[in-house]
Write an enzyme that holds these catalytic residues in place. Structure first.
Site, PDB file in Angstrom:
ATOM      1  N   GLY A  12       0.821  -1.219   0.000  1.00  0.00           N
ATOM      2  CA  GLY A  12       0.000   0.000   0.000  1.00  0.00           C
ATOM      3  C   GLY A  12       0.845   1.253   0.000  1.00  0.00           C
ATOM      4  N   GLY A  15      -0.515   4.463  -1.521  1.00  0.00           N
ATOM      5  CA  GLY A  15      -1.707   5.071  -0.930  1.00  0.00           C
ATOM      6  C   GLY A  15      -1.354   6.243  -0.025  1.00  0.00           C
ATOM      7  N   GLN A  16      -2.398   6.817   0.583  1.00  0.00           N
ATOM      8  CA  GLN A  16      -2.173   7.965   1.480  1.00  0.00           C
ATOM      9  C   GLN A  16      -1.162   7.625   2.585  1.00  0.00           C
ATOM     10  OE1 GLN A  16      -5.149  10.771   3.852  1.00  0.00           O
ATOM     11  NE2 GLN A  16      -4.928   8.853   4.949  1.00  0.00           N
ATOM     12  N   ASP A  66       0.858  -8.245  -5.764  1.00  0.00           N
ATOM     13  CA  ASP A  66      -0.552  -8.026  -5.466  1.00  0.00           C
ATOM     14  C   ASP A  66      -0.917  -8.857  -4.242  1.00  0.00           C
ATOM     15  OD1 ASP A  66      -3.074  -6.990  -7.510  1.00  0.00           O
ATOM     16  OD2 ASP A  66      -3.561  -8.127  -5.692  1.00  0.00           O
ATOM     17  N   GLN A  91      -8.270  -2.946  -0.406  1.00  0.00           N
ATOM     18  CA  GLN A  91      -9.372  -2.248  -1.061  1.00  0.00           C
ATOM     19  C   GLN A  91     -10.018  -1.523   0.113  1.00  0.00           C
ATOM     20  OE1 GLN A  91     -11.947  -0.361  -2.004  1.00  0.00           O
ATOM     21  NE2 GLN A  91     -13.350  -2.010  -1.416  1.00  0.00           N
ATOM     22  N   SER A 133      -8.841  -1.400  11.522  1.00  0.00           N
ATOM     23  CA  SER A 133      -9.663  -0.203  11.288  1.00  0.00           C
ATOM     24  C   SER A 133     -10.790  -0.060  12.298  1.00  0.00           C
ATOM     25  CB  SER A 133     -10.269  -0.309   9.884  1.00  0.00           C
ATOM     26  OG  SER A 133     -11.313   0.626   9.732  1.00  0.00           O
ATOM     27  N   GLU A 135     -13.559   0.781  11.507  1.00  0.00           N
ATOM     28  CA  GLU A 135     -14.748   0.265  10.822  1.00  0.00           C
ATOM     29  C   GLU A 135     -15.133  -1.115  11.393  1.00  0.00           C
ATOM     30  OE1 GLU A 135     -16.546   2.014   8.703  1.00  0.00           O
ATOM     31  OE2 GLU A 135     -17.860   0.471   7.875  1.00  0.00           O
ATOM     32  N   TYR A 157     -16.060  -4.600   3.766  1.00  0.00           N
ATOM     33  CA  TYR A 157     -14.734  -4.101   4.158  1.00  0.00           C
ATOM     34  C   TYR A 157     -14.484  -4.328   5.646  1.00  0.00           C
ATOM     35  CZ  TYR A 157     -11.212  -0.645   5.573  1.00  0.00           C
ATOM     36  OH  TYR A 157     -10.115  -0.025   6.140  1.00  0.00           O
ATOM     37  N   ARG A 192      -5.396  12.372   0.704  1.00  0.00           N
ATOM     38  CA  ARG A 192      -6.516  11.445   0.827  1.00  0.00           C
ATOM     39  C   ARG A 192      -7.107  11.151  -0.552  1.00  0.00           C
ATOM     40  NH1 ARG A 192      -8.851   7.319   3.540  1.00  0.00           N
ATOM     41  NH2 ARG A 192     -10.300   7.994   5.161  1.00  0.00           N
TER      42      ARG A 192
HETATM   43  P1  NAP Z   1      -5.511   4.056   0.343  1.00  0.00           P
HETATM   44  O1  NAP Z   1      -5.033   5.450   0.147  1.00  0.00           O
HETATM   45  O2  NAP Z   1      -6.773   3.612  -0.280  1.00  0.00           O
HETATM   46  O3  NAP Z   1      -4.311   3.086  -0.127  1.00  0.00           O
HETATM   47  C1  NAP Z   1      -4.534   1.711  -0.281  1.00  0.00           C
HETATM   48  C2  NAP Z   1      -3.276   1.093  -0.838  1.00  0.00           C
HETATM   49  O4  NAP Z   1      -3.497  -0.311  -1.034  1.00  0.00           O
HETATM   50  C3  NAP Z   1      -2.863   1.664  -2.207  1.00  0.00           C
HETATM   51  O5  NAP Z   1      -1.468   1.739  -2.264  1.00  0.00           O
HETATM   52  C4  NAP Z   1      -3.386   0.594  -3.151  1.00  0.00           C
HETATM   53  O6  NAP Z   1      -2.693   0.553  -4.378  1.00  0.00           O
HETATM   54  C5  NAP Z   1      -3.086  -0.643  -2.347  1.00  0.00           C
HETATM   55  N1  NAP Z   1      -3.828  -1.813  -2.843  1.00  0.00           N
HETATM   56  C6  NAP Z   1      -5.146  -1.883  -3.151  1.00  0.00           C
HETATM   57  N2  NAP Z   1      -5.449  -3.107  -3.611  1.00  0.00           N
HETATM   58  C7  NAP Z   1      -4.290  -3.822  -3.592  1.00  0.00           C
HETATM   59  C8  NAP Z   1      -3.949  -5.135  -3.981  1.00  0.00           C
HETATM   60  N3  NAP Z   1      -4.853  -5.975  -4.500  1.00  0.00           N
HETATM   61  N4  NAP Z   1      -2.670  -5.543  -3.840  1.00  0.00           N
HETATM   62  C9  NAP Z   1      -1.733  -4.684  -3.346  1.00  0.00           C
HETATM   63  N5  NAP Z   1      -2.003  -3.426  -2.966  1.00  0.00           N
HETATM   64  C10 NAP Z   1      -3.262  -2.995  -3.091  1.00  0.00           C
HETATM   65  O7  NAP Z   1      -5.636   3.721   1.915  1.00  0.00           O
HETATM   66  P2  NAP Z   1      -5.017   4.494   3.167  1.00  0.00           P
HETATM   67  O8  NAP Z   1      -5.991   5.524   3.598  1.00  0.00           O
HETATM   68  O9  NAP Z   1      -3.625   4.852   2.898  1.00  0.00           O
HETATM   69  O10 NAP Z   1      -5.071   3.337   4.275  1.00  0.00           O
HETATM   70  C11 NAP Z   1      -3.985   2.450   4.469  1.00  0.00           C
HETATM   71  C12 NAP Z   1      -4.486   1.208   5.195  1.00  0.00           C
HETATM   72  O11 NAP Z   1      -5.068   1.581   6.444  1.00  0.00           O
HETATM   73  C13 NAP Z   1      -5.571   0.438   4.460  1.00  0.00           C
HETATM   74  O12 NAP Z   1      -5.389  -0.934   4.776  1.00  0.00           O
HETATM   75  C14 NAP Z   1      -6.858   0.937   5.080  1.00  0.00           C
HETATM   76  O13 NAP Z   1      -7.862  -0.038   4.955  1.00  0.00           O
HETATM   77  C15 NAP Z   1      -6.410   1.133   6.515  1.00  0.00           C
HETATM   78  N6  NAP Z   1      -7.118   2.152   7.279  1.00  0.00           N
HETATM   79  C16 NAP Z   1      -7.232   3.420   6.796  1.00  0.00           C
HETATM   80  C17 NAP Z   1      -7.860   4.386   7.567  1.00  0.00           C
HETATM   81  C18 NAP Z   1      -7.991   5.812   7.069  1.00  0.00           C
HETATM   82  O14 NAP Z   1      -8.803   6.547   7.638  1.00  0.00           O
HETATM   83  N7  NAP Z   1      -7.209   6.244   6.085  1.00  0.00           N
HETATM   84  C19 NAP Z   1      -8.357   4.061   8.840  1.00  0.00           C
HETATM   85  C20 NAP Z   1      -8.195   2.762   9.307  1.00  0.00           C
HETATM   86  C21 NAP Z   1      -7.557   1.814   8.535  1.00  0.00           C
HETATM   87  P3  NAP Z   1      -3.158   1.475  -5.641  1.00  0.00           P
HETATM   88  O15 NAP Z   1      -2.530   2.826  -5.386  1.00  0.00           O
HETATM   89  O16 NAP Z   1      -2.612   0.733  -6.778  1.00  0.00           O
HETATM   90  O17 NAP Z   1      -4.665   1.538  -5.598  1.00  0.00           O
HETATM   91  O1  G4F Z   2     -14.876   9.126   3.992  1.00  0.00           O
HETATM   92  P1  G4F Z   2     -15.629   7.861   4.043  1.00  0.00           P
HETATM   93  O2  G4F Z   2     -15.844   7.140   2.765  1.00  0.00           O
HETATM   94  O3  G4F Z   2     -14.871   6.952   5.117  1.00  0.00           O
HETATM   95  P2  G4F Z   2     -15.309   5.669   5.965  1.00  0.00           P
HETATM   96  O4  G4F Z   2     -16.441   4.946   5.361  1.00  0.00           O
HETATM   97  O5  G4F Z   2     -15.482   6.102   7.380  1.00  0.00           O
HETATM   98  O6  G4F Z   2     -14.021   4.745   5.817  1.00  0.00           O
HETATM   99  C1  G4F Z   2     -12.721   5.275   6.026  1.00  0.00           C
HETATM  100  O7  G4F Z   2     -12.387   5.177   7.387  1.00  0.00           O
HETATM  101  C2  G4F Z   2     -12.277   3.833   7.898  1.00  0.00           C
HETATM  102  C3  G4F Z   2     -11.939   3.941   9.382  1.00  0.00           C
HETATM  103  O8  G4F Z   2     -13.109   4.024  10.136  1.00  0.00           O
HETATM  104  C4  G4F Z   2     -11.190   3.128   7.119  1.00  0.00           C
HETATM  105  F1  G4F Z   2     -11.009   1.879   7.624  1.00  0.00           F
HETATM  106  C5  G4F Z   2     -11.572   3.070   5.655  1.00  0.00           C
HETATM  107  O9  G4F Z   2     -10.518   2.440   4.926  1.00  0.00           O
HETATM  108  C6  G4F Z   2     -11.754   4.494   5.139  1.00  0.00           C
HETATM  109  O10 G4F Z   2     -10.489   5.124   5.146  1.00  0.00           O
HETATM  110  O11 G4F Z   2     -17.070   8.100   4.705  1.00  0.00           O
HETATM  111  C7  G4F Z   2     -17.227   8.726   5.953  1.00  0.00           C
HETATM  112  C8  G4F Z   2     -18.717   9.000   6.185  1.00  0.00           C
HETATM  113  C9  G4F Z   2     -19.606   7.767   5.965  1.00  0.00           C
HETATM  114  O12 G4F Z   2     -20.527   7.689   7.015  1.00  0.00           O
HETATM  115  C10 G4F Z   2     -20.345   8.086   4.665  1.00  0.00           C
HETATM  116  O13 G4F Z   2     -21.654   7.511   4.573  1.00  0.00           O
HETATM  117  O14 G4F Z   2     -19.150   9.975   5.249  1.00  0.00           O
HETATM  118  C11 G4F Z   2     -20.417   9.587   4.749  1.00  0.00           C
HETATM  119  N1  G4F Z   2     -20.624  10.248   3.439  1.00  0.00           N
HETATM  120  C12 G4F Z   2     -21.582  11.156   3.171  1.00  0.00           C
HETATM  121  N2  G4F Z   2     -21.517  11.536   1.892  1.00  0.00           N
HETATM  122  C13 G4F Z   2     -19.908  10.035   2.321  1.00  0.00           C
HETATM  123  C14 G4F Z   2     -20.479  10.854   1.336  1.00  0.00           C
HETATM  124  N3  G4F Z   2     -18.834   9.242   2.077  1.00  0.00           N
HETATM  125  C15 G4F Z   2     -18.304   9.276   0.824  1.00  0.00           C
HETATM  126  N4  G4F Z   2     -17.202   8.521   0.556  1.00  0.00           N
HETATM  127  N5  G4F Z   2     -18.831  10.053  -0.190  1.00  0.00           N
HETATM  128  C16 G4F Z   2     -19.911  10.856   0.021  1.00  0.00           C
HETATM  129  O15 G4F Z   2     -20.398  11.535  -0.890  1.00  0.00           O
END
Ligand code: NAP
Ligand code: G4F
Length: 342
Positions: A12, A15-16, A66, A91, A133, A135, A157, A192
């Site tokens: 990853g 990613g962010q 992958d 994902q 997460s 989630e 997820y 993001r």
């Molecule tokens: P992100 O920006 O969506 O990045 C996801 C990364 O995973 C990208 O580098 C993506 O590659 C890679 N990836 C997706 N499918 C893959 C596959 N099949 N094989 C290998 N790599 C793959 O997510 P993030 O926000 O940085 O989050 C990082 C991790 O923390 C994730 O596991 C997410 O679920 C978890 N998390 C995030 C949050 C949050 O709020 N950001 C909170 C809790 C947990 P591509 O660039 O090619 O798509």
């Molecule tokens: O920004 P979201 O898509 O993030 P969500 O679903 O909280 O998931 C993120 O945080 C998780 C940690 O709790 C990570 F594990 C996960 O990988 C990801 O980074 O949505 C936040 C909230 C949701 O309740 C959604 O229903 O925003 C609400 N929302 C309202 N309008 C929307 C929208 N979300 C999205 N993506 N797009 C909208 O137009």
């Protein structure tokens, strides 16, 4: 270790979080290996500035692979001999996981099992970070949520992350591996992904300010999240691997705010009055199951890791909104200079 330098493997990395973590580890003189997927366009926008960092060889290496492909994972472990593994690949979009549930389960859930099996075979002395997460708490059983709060995941997820988390914990117990899971609450930044709500809002606000867009369409405005700042959260990942014993840690700010509050604050920052005039609701953005409220208790991380969130809600909104306003397309802006919503 190579020439006295630690070796990290990041999935990853594009990613962010992966991009901030790679930056953080390179500054600490790690050799960093990242797994990237093949895409039809070269998908390394967030890390391309690191490729020659800091203009020396032997720093950052990218490998195709992958999480759905054990062979590529095993090869990378064997080739890179990591001291630390950060499994951030997933994902990661909750709404999309309802559209591609089987794929999400394979990558976000089973992918972790593949990584752990590779660790067991090729890097059993290494330290492993699993990106768990908030989630997983889903329809929450208590507030705030801590490491002992029962899971109640509501999305493919979330369910995949529970599988991954439980598997990581059991591999730790069964095989005595150093595996720590960070249960991270939502964390955001200018890097993001564009289809997460915070980035979508600030981009929409900037477009509206420039007169390039009339309305911003969103889904559920009343959902509440505990939003922190991503660069601070990747430091917590690293700190977890500095401990004597592996464990699980909630990383959060302890504050919760609604999507509506985020929207209002972003429009205010951009100097746009009557924000409601620019918001539309589109049911396509609703989820079959919603997680209404997340709010984390990071007391354990504060005590054990000495980690603290610095950037809280208001500052986060300002950072993200200012970034979008500063990066607006200047040419289009000057064409549209007579349009204003202020
Ligand atoms: P992100 O920006 O969506 O990045 C996801 C990364 O995973 C990208 O580098 C993506 O590659 C890679 N990836 C997706 N499918 C893959 C596959 N099949 N094989 C290998 N790599 C793959 O997510 P993030 O926000 O940085 O989050 C990082 C991790 O923390 C994730 O596991 C997410 O679920 C978890 N998390 C995030 C949050 C949050 O709020 N950001 C909170 C809790 C947990 P591509 O660039 O090619 O798509
Ligand atoms: O920004 P979201 O898509 O993030 P969500 O679903 O909280 O998931 C993120 O945080 C998780 C940690 O709790 C990570 F594990 C996960 O990988 C990801 O980074 O949505 C936040 C909230 C949701 O309740 C959604 O229903 O925003 C609400 N929302 C309202 N309008 C929307 C929208 N979300 C999205 N993506 N797009 C909208 O137009």
């Amino acid at each position: 270790m190579k020439n006295g330098r630690k070796i990290a493997l990041i999935t990853g990395i594009s990613g962010q979080d992966g991009s901030y973590l790679a930056e953080f580890l390179l500054k600490k003189d790690y050799i960093v290996h990242g797994l990237i997927r093949r895409a039809s366009t070269f998908n390394i926008e967030r890390i391309k500035h690191l490729l020659n960092y800091p203009h020396q060889d032997e720093k950052l290496f990218l490998h195709y692979g992958d999480l759905s492909d054990s062979g590529s994972i095993n090869d990378i472990f064997a080739k890179t001999e990591p001291d630390e593994i950060y499994n951030l690949g997933a994902q990661s979009h909750v709404r999309v996981s309802f559209d591609v549930p089987e794929y999400t389960t394979d990558v976000t859930g089973t992918g972790v099992l593949r990584m752990l099996e590779a660790m067991r075979r090729y890097a059993s002395k290494a330290k492993f970070y699993q990106a768990s997460s908030s989630e997983m708490f889903g329809k929450v059983k208590e507030t705030p949520q801590n490491e002992l709060t029962p899971f109640n995941a509501q999305s493919p997820y979330g369910i995949a992350k529970v599988f991954a988390h439980e598997t990581a914990c059991r591999y730790r117990d069964a095989y005595g591996l150093f595996i720590s899971c960070g249960i991270l609450f939502n964390h955001e930044s200018s890097r993001r992904g564009e289809n997460f709500v915070t980035k979508k809002i600030v981009q929409g606000v900037a477009q509206i300010k420039a007169g390039l867009q009339d309305k911003l369409y969103l889904g559920n405005l009343s959902a509440k999240r505990d939003w922190g700042y991503a660069p601070e959260y990747v430091k917590a990942m690293w700190l977890m691997l500095r401990q004597k014993k592996p464990s699980d840690f909630v990383i959060a700010t302890g504050e919760t705010h609604s999507v509506k509050e985020f929207t209002e604050a972003a429009f205010k920052r951009a100097g746009i009055k009557n924000y409601k005039n620019y918001i539309g609701i589109d049911k396509r953005y609703y989820r079959p199951n919603e997680v209404n409220l997340l709010c984390g208790d990071a007391s354990k991380a504060k005590k054990v890791l000495k980690w603290r969130p610095k950037t809280k809600f208001a500052e986060l909104v300002n950072i993200m909104t200012d970034f979008e306003l500063e990066n607006l397309d200047i040419k289009k802006l000057s064409e549209l200079k007579n349009k204003t919503h202020v």
